[in-house]
Every structure is written in C-alpha cells, then in structure tokens.
Write a protein that holds these residues in place. Sequence first.
Motif, PDB file in Angstrom:
ATOM      1  N   ARG A  55       9.217   7.079  -1.679  1.00  0.00           N
ATOM      2  CA  ARG A  55       8.044   6.308  -1.267  1.00  0.00           C
ATOM      3  C   ARG A  55       6.988   7.248  -0.706  1.00  0.00           C
ATOM      4  NH1 ARG A  55       9.289   0.800  -0.409  1.00  0.00           N
ATOM      5  NH2 ARG A  55      11.465   0.397  -0.882  1.00  0.00           N
ATOM      6  N   GLU A  56       5.729   6.911  -0.993  1.00  0.00           N
ATOM      7  CA  GLU A  56       4.633   7.694  -0.429  1.00  0.00           C
ATOM      8  C   GLU A  56       3.509   6.754  -0.049  1.00  0.00           C
ATOM      9  OE1 GLU A  56       1.506  11.177  -1.603  1.00  0.00           O
ATOM     10  OE2 GLU A  56       3.561  11.367  -2.241  1.00  0.00           O
ATOM     11  N   ALA A  57       3.112   6.817   1.210  1.00  0.00           N
ATOM     12  CA  ALA A  57       2.043   5.971   1.720  1.00  0.00           C
ATOM     13  C   ALA A  57       0.686   6.509   1.277  1.00  0.00           C
ATOM     14  CB  ALA A  57       2.106   5.923   3.240  1.00  0.00           C
ATOM     15  N   ASP A  58      -0.294   5.632   1.278  1.00  0.00           N
ATOM     16  CA  ASP A  58      -1.675   6.032   0.988  1.00  0.00           C
ATOM     17  C   ASP A  58      -2.142   7.084   1.982  1.00  0.00           C
ATOM     18  OD1 ASP A  58      -2.052   4.306  -1.093  1.00  0.00           O
ATOM     19  OD2 ASP A  58      -3.202   2.829   0.055  1.00  0.00           O
TER      20      ASP A  58
ATOM     21  N   VAL B 294       3.510  -1.058   7.105  1.00  0.00           N
ATOM     22  CA  VAL B 294       2.216  -1.169   7.769  1.00  0.00           C
ATOM     23  C   VAL B 294       1.908  -2.646   7.915  1.00  0.00           C
ATOM     24  CG1 VAL B 294      -0.239  -0.653   7.637  1.00  0.00           C
ATOM     25  CG2 VAL B 294       1.421   1.006   6.810  1.00  0.00           C
ATOM     26  N   PHE B 295       1.655  -3.090   9.130  1.00  0.00           N
ATOM     27  CA  PHE B 295       1.381  -4.482   9.397  1.00  0.00           C
ATOM     28  C   PHE B 295      -0.110  -4.734   9.324  1.00  0.00           C
ATOM     29  CE2 PHE B 295       0.420  -7.829  12.552  1.00  0.00           C
ATOM     30  CZ  PHE B 295       1.063  -8.885  11.937  1.00  0.00           C
ATOM     31  N   HIS B 296      -0.514  -5.711   8.513  1.00  0.00           N
ATOM     32  CA  HIS B 296      -1.918  -6.084   8.373  1.00  0.00           C
ATOM     33  C   HIS B 296      -2.060  -7.558   8.781  1.00  0.00           C
ATOM     34  CE1 HIS B 296      -3.093  -2.458   6.245  1.00  0.00           C
ATOM     35  NE2 HIS B 296      -1.986  -2.580   5.535  1.00  0.00           N
TER      36      HIS B 296
ATOM     37  N   ASN C 104       0.808  -1.227   0.000  1.00  0.00           N
ATOM     38  CA  ASN C 104       0.000   0.000   0.000  1.00  0.00           C
ATOM     39  C   ASN C 104       0.837   1.270   0.000  1.00  0.00           C
ATOM     40  OD1 ASN C 104      -2.469  -1.358  -0.057  1.00  0.00           O
ATOM     41  ND2 ASN C 104      -2.466  -1.575   2.162  1.00  0.00           N
ATOM     42  N   VAL C 105       2.062   1.181  -0.479  1.00  0.00           N
ATOM     43  CA  VAL C 105       2.945   2.334  -0.572  1.00  0.00           C
ATOM     44  C   VAL C 105       3.422   2.441  -2.020  1.00  0.00           C
ATOM     45  CG1 VAL C 105       5.141   3.335   0.192  1.00  0.00           C
ATOM     46  CG2 VAL C 105       3.699   2.122   1.824  1.00  0.00           C
TER      47      VAL C 105
END
Length: 64
Positions: free
Chosen positions: A41-44, A60-62, A27-28
């Motif tokens: 890098r750019e996160a949502d 990010v941990f899912h 998601n990055v």
Amino acid sequence: MRKRFIAGAVCPHCQEKDTLAMWRENNVDVVECVKCGHQMREADKQVRDRVRNNEQVIGVFHPE
C-alpha cells in the motif's frame, strides 16, 4: 471497485510475473498478488506529507 493488472510486474514475495492487481482504497493505492495474496500500500503524497517520520498510515478519516 475496479482492479487493474500491472503487465510485466513481478511479485516481490513469490516472484510470479503478471499476477499483480492494483486498485484505490481510501486515497491509498493497493497492489495485491492474486497468486500469493501479498499486499503493498502507498498513500497519496498529500497523506504522506502529514505523517511524521517512523509512523505508518493505517487509514485517513474524512468526516463529512
């Protein structure tokens, strides 16, 4: 993972044109210069909203 080139884009590090490839990782959005290796890098927006000021997201941990 499929990488796409960004037409007309210039690398901010080496100033080469048409060398930036983009893909999505956890998601990055990741943009990398294939000439010099510089990465951005750019996160949502959803991830950015959870990050406090002056902190950076490493991942990010899912849990499943």
